[in-house]
Motif scaffolding. Sequence first.
Motif, PDB file in Angstrom:
ATOM      1  N   PRO A 124      -1.050   0.941  -5.090  1.00 33.79           N
ATOM      2  CA  PRO A 124      -0.229   0.655  -6.268  1.00 33.79           C
ATOM      3  C   PRO A 124      -0.454  -0.771  -6.755  1.00 33.79           C
ATOM      4  O   PRO A 124      -0.616  -1.705  -5.948  1.00 33.79           O
ATOM      5  CB  PRO A 124       1.203   0.835  -5.765  1.00 33.79           C
ATOM      6  CG  PRO A 124       1.078   1.633  -4.512  1.00 33.79           C
ATOM      7  CD  PRO A 124      -0.236   1.271  -3.914  1.00 33.79           C
ATOM      8  N   GLU A 125      -0.472  -0.965  -8.043  1.00 32.33           N
ATOM      9  CA  GLU A 125      -0.694  -2.284  -8.630  1.00 32.33           C
ATOM     10  C   GLU A 125       0.278  -2.502  -9.773  1.00 32.33           C
ATOM     11  O   GLU A 125       0.689  -1.553 -10.453  1.00 32.33           O
ATOM     12  CB  GLU A 125      -2.126  -2.411  -9.144  1.00 32.33           C
ATOM     13  CG  GLU A 125      -3.192  -2.328  -8.054  1.00 32.33           C
ATOM     14  CD  GLU A 125      -4.606  -2.444  -8.612  1.00 32.33           C
ATOM     15  OE1 GLU A 125      -4.749  -2.288  -9.848  1.00 32.33           O
ATOM     16  OE2 GLU A 125      -5.537  -2.691  -7.827  1.00 32.33           O
ATOM     17  N   THR A 126       0.643  -3.768  -9.992  1.00 34.38           N
ATOM     18  CA  THR A 126       1.484  -4.112 -11.130  1.00 34.38           C
ATOM     19  C   THR A 126       0.619  -4.633 -12.261  1.00 34.38           C
ATOM     20  O   THR A 126      -0.448  -5.207 -12.038  1.00 34.38           O
ATOM     21  CB  THR A 126       2.520  -5.186 -10.759  1.00 34.38           C
ATOM     22  OG1 THR A 126       1.857  -6.306 -10.167  1.00 34.38           O
ATOM     23  CG2 THR A 126       3.534  -4.635  -9.775  1.00 34.38           C
ATOM     24  N   ASP A 127       1.085  -4.427 -13.471  1.00 33.23           N
ATOM     25  CA  ASP A 127       0.397  -4.917 -14.658  1.00 33.23           C
ATOM     26  C   ASP A 127       0.480  -6.442 -14.670  1.00 33.23           C
ATOM     27  O   ASP A 127       1.581  -7.006 -14.605  1.00 33.23           O
ATOM     28  CB  ASP A 127       1.080  -4.336 -15.904  1.00 33.23           C
ATOM     29  CG  ASP A 127       0.345  -4.667 -17.188  1.00 33.23           C
ATOM     30  OD1 ASP A 127      -0.437  -5.635 -17.207  1.00 33.23           O
ATOM     31  OD2 ASP A 127       0.552  -3.956 -18.196  1.00 33.23           O
ATOM     32  N   PRO A 128      -0.640  -7.157 -14.738  1.00 29.65           N
ATOM     33  CA  PRO A 128      -0.592  -8.632 -14.742  1.00 29.65           C
ATOM     34  C   PRO A 128       0.253  -9.198 -15.877  1.00 29.65           C
ATOM     35  O   PRO A 128       0.818 -10.289 -15.752  1.00 29.65           O
ATOM     36  CB  PRO A 128      -2.072  -9.023 -14.904  1.00 29.65           C
ATOM     37  CG  PRO A 128      -2.840  -7.837 -14.437  1.00 29.65           C
ATOM     38  CD  PRO A 128      -2.012  -6.644 -14.792  1.00 29.65           C
ATOM     39  N   SER A 131       1.520   0.946 -11.510  1.00 20.37           N
ATOM     40  CA  SER A 131       0.688   2.142 -11.691  1.00 20.37           C
ATOM     41  C   SER A 131      -0.095   2.408 -10.420  1.00 20.37           C
ATOM     42  O   SER A 131      -0.352   1.500  -9.618  1.00 20.37           O
ATOM     43  CB  SER A 131      -0.264   1.970 -12.879  1.00 20.37           C
ATOM     44  OG  SER A 131      -1.131   0.871 -12.676  1.00 20.37           O
ATOM     45  N   MET A 132      -0.477   3.662 -10.234  1.00 19.28           N
ATOM     46  CA  MET A 132      -1.228   4.057  -9.049  1.00 19.28           C
ATOM     47  C   MET A 132      -2.136   5.225  -9.426  1.00 19.28           C
ATOM     48  O   MET A 132      -1.698   6.208 -10.027  1.00 19.28           O
ATOM     49  CB  MET A 132      -0.269   4.475  -7.929  1.00 19.28           C
ATOM     50  CG  MET A 132      -0.964   4.866  -6.629  1.00 19.28           C
ATOM     51  SD  MET A 132       0.246   5.412  -5.403  1.00 19.28           S
ATOM     52  CE  MET A 132       0.773   6.968  -6.139  1.00 19.28           C
ATOM     53  N   LYS A 152       0.807  -1.216   0.000  1.00 20.23           N
ATOM     54  CA  LYS A 152       0.000   0.000   0.000  1.00 20.23           C
ATOM     55  C   LYS A 152       0.841   1.268   0.000  1.00 20.23           C
ATOM     56  O   LYS A 152       0.519   2.247  -0.657  1.00 20.23           O
ATOM     57  CB  LYS A 152      -0.943   0.001   1.208  1.00 20.23           C
ATOM     58  CG  LYS A 152      -1.920   1.168   1.209  1.00 20.23           C
ATOM     59  CD  LYS A 152      -2.893   1.062   2.372  1.00 20.23           C
ATOM     60  CE  LYS A 152      -3.870   2.246   2.354  1.00 20.23           C
ATOM     61  NZ  LYS A 152      -4.829   2.184   3.479  1.00 20.23           N
ATOM     62  N   GLY A 153       1.963   1.271   0.728  1.00 23.08           N
ATOM     63  CA  GLY A 153       2.774   2.477   0.825  1.00 23.08           C
ATOM     64  C   GLY A 153       4.009   2.472  -0.057  1.00 23.08           C
ATOM     65  O   GLY A 153       4.915   3.269   0.149  1.00 23.08           O
ATOM     66  N   SER A 154       4.050   1.587  -1.048  1.00 16.36           N
ATOM     67  CA  SER A 154       5.237   1.496  -1.893  1.00 16.36           C
ATOM     68  C   SER A 154       5.462   2.748  -2.722  1.00 16.36           C
ATOM     69  O   SER A 154       6.596   3.120  -3.013  1.00 16.36           O
ATOM     70  CB  SER A 154       5.133   0.282  -2.828  1.00 16.36           C
ATOM     71  OG  SER A 154       5.182  -0.911  -2.102  1.00 16.36           O
ATOM     72  N   ILE A 168       9.236   6.491  -3.932  1.00 16.85           N
ATOM     73  CA  ILE A 168       9.149   5.080  -4.314  1.00 16.85           C
ATOM     74  C   ILE A 168       9.998   4.254  -3.358  1.00 16.85           C
ATOM     75  O   ILE A 168      11.166   4.577  -3.112  1.00 16.85           O
ATOM     76  CB  ILE A 168       9.647   4.890  -5.762  1.00 16.85           C
ATOM     77  CG1 ILE A 168       8.816   5.756  -6.724  1.00 16.85           C
ATOM     78  CG2 ILE A 168       9.587   3.436  -6.182  1.00 16.85           C
ATOM     79  CD1 ILE A 168       9.598   6.344  -7.840  1.00 16.85           C
ATOM     80  N   ASP A 169       9.414   3.199  -2.827  1.00 19.36           N
ATOM     81  CA  ASP A 169      10.127   2.277  -1.937  1.00 19.36           C
ATOM     82  C   ASP A 169       9.558   0.890  -2.172  1.00 19.36           C
ATOM     83  O   ASP A 169       8.598   0.477  -1.532  1.00 19.36           O
ATOM     84  CB  ASP A 169       9.964   2.709  -0.473  1.00 19.36           C
ATOM     85  CG  ASP A 169      10.829   1.879   0.474  1.00 19.36           C
ATOM     86  OD1 ASP A 169      11.523   0.959  -0.001  1.00 19.36           O
ATOM     87  OD2 ASP A 169      10.798   2.144   1.686  1.00 19.36           O
TER      88      ASP A 169
END
Length: 623
Positions: free
Chosen positions: A75-79, A86-87, A57-59, A102-103
């Motif tokens: 934040p989510e990654t493209d499957p 992307s967020m 959540k806090g990335s 970014i972390d």
Amino acid sequence: MRKRFTVFFVFILLMFSNNFSFAHSPIEQMTPKAGEVLEKAPKQIDLWFEDPVELSKGSITVSNEQNELVSVGKPETDPKDKRHASMTLLQDLPPGKYSVIIDVFSIDGHQVKENYQFNVKKTTLTQEEQLKRFKLEKSNPEDGNILLSSPEVIDLWFTDNTQVTAFGLFDDLGKTVSTANPVQDSTNKKHYTINLKKQLHKGTYSAHWYATVGDFEKNGIFYFAIQEYTPIQGSNGISKDSLFSHVGFLQFAHWFTFTGVFSLAGGLLFQLFMAKGTGDALRWRKFSYLFYGVSLLGLIIELIVFRLKTIHVPFQDFVSYQFVWVSIIQIITLSVGFWVPKITMRVSTLVFTVLLWAISGHSSMPSYGGISSMVLDAFHLLAVTVWLGGLLAMILMLPRENSIDWLRKVGGTYSKWALASILIIVITGVWMTSNYVPTYSIESFIASNWGKLIVIKIVLFIVILFIGVLQRNYLKNLTTSVLHILRQLKIEVCIGVILLIIASVLIDLSPKEAEQGIYPSSITAKGVRVAVGITPLKIGKNDMVIRFENQPEFKNVRVKLTMPPDSIIENNLFSLGNGEYRLTGNLLHAAGIVQSQIIAETSMGEEIIFPFEIRVPGVMVES
């Protein structure tokens, strides 16, 4: 032997130098871009990393100029591409400056920390925003121009009114050329003139300028030549760091885990397929408690260290990280494999524990080979298990009675397995190295700590292979004493321990530090083929050569070098005829990936873009 091993290991550590250098970010692309001034507020943040990443959540967070957090989605990654994160921004951003923090972690546990800024345009631009738009509009001599004779003056035209604070002219040997101070045109404050105090000899020159907008300063470089193009001379090097900076609790935890798990799994394989119920099994079982405790302790320390590095991450996100849940599963399978009574179940479970490393290390990264490297790593791990675990088991299970007969029979069988295992280790190791570092030079390979340790591993395995051949001959001629063969077995165990120490450090080093190359080496766009070469391809002064095929001379050719998060170099190339263009200067100033675009403009004004990726060897230091 313990003292010899300690001295040898300290000697290895002292071989490595300590030389830090700034480097590029493992973020290849971002939207909005670093330093970009947007006409309207963005709806989301998009980041493309060098390797797949784990998100929580806090990335990725966004804050305004008052350091207040902006409301964002998770934040989510493209499957389809886990390198793309992307967020969504849940609120409209008013005009102002924003920071993206970014972390994240790559799937093998390496932390990626970065931050950059972008601006949402205001009605009235601030001085800082004006500076971002400010640039050298043109010059005389023009960037990338080859003159027939020395000019008497140099002219600079900027996009806005400015104050030139410094100007320097350097020849191709890096020597300063004497010039007068820049003089501002009284009728046009964007224009400056610099008088030359003497005629310039033939060769390439670099012109460096510094100018201000309000309280801020900006600088740039352009190049021109007199009569002929010549490469700019200068020093080059590969950034390094000390191996000591990579040795800590995590590396010792890796070592404990490797030692314990390889010993347990390999020892059971030895009992099942080589000893076949013979030997001192009770003594082995007593030592197996030690191996189990060491490996369990190592896995627990790994999880504690990972958690301390991700203390801000919610626990449910933490356990979803691949390098975390793999360690948790290993703790479970290790315990099951140790405590269940049936030996076949114990063997299969412990071997599965070993194979889990293949999906959590370098081999799991797509940029390091993906599935093919994971398969190779699995065979590599199994071979290490058979060789090292079997070696320890044979020493510990040697019976007091009939030891010669037992060692001749069981040792002969083990030596065949061990010899095959070492050959597999060498073959898969070389194969994986070629996957991890597809292009390199001897210098770039040896300059990296990763490369140095790989070379030491290879040398030690050659020694082990030699010892293995000798052991087979001794076992065939074994008559009354086992002391000599036991001494050699203990030497081999010591070498194995050193190799595990090396492996414990290697797992947290980046193979990319040894990589050196341009991808692709050539490219075709709109029927035009172009090849790119850079000499030398390392930090410092460089000479870039561009060669076009199947195309007459272009009107103009320029190169754009982008080094995230916010470094962009763009210059015109020198035209040398016959489709050859060149640029010289300090083009590669840090290790990592440089995204390059060759932009060719035809006589009709059409632009053809040729994208390349440049891998500069050396250590990437966090910014």
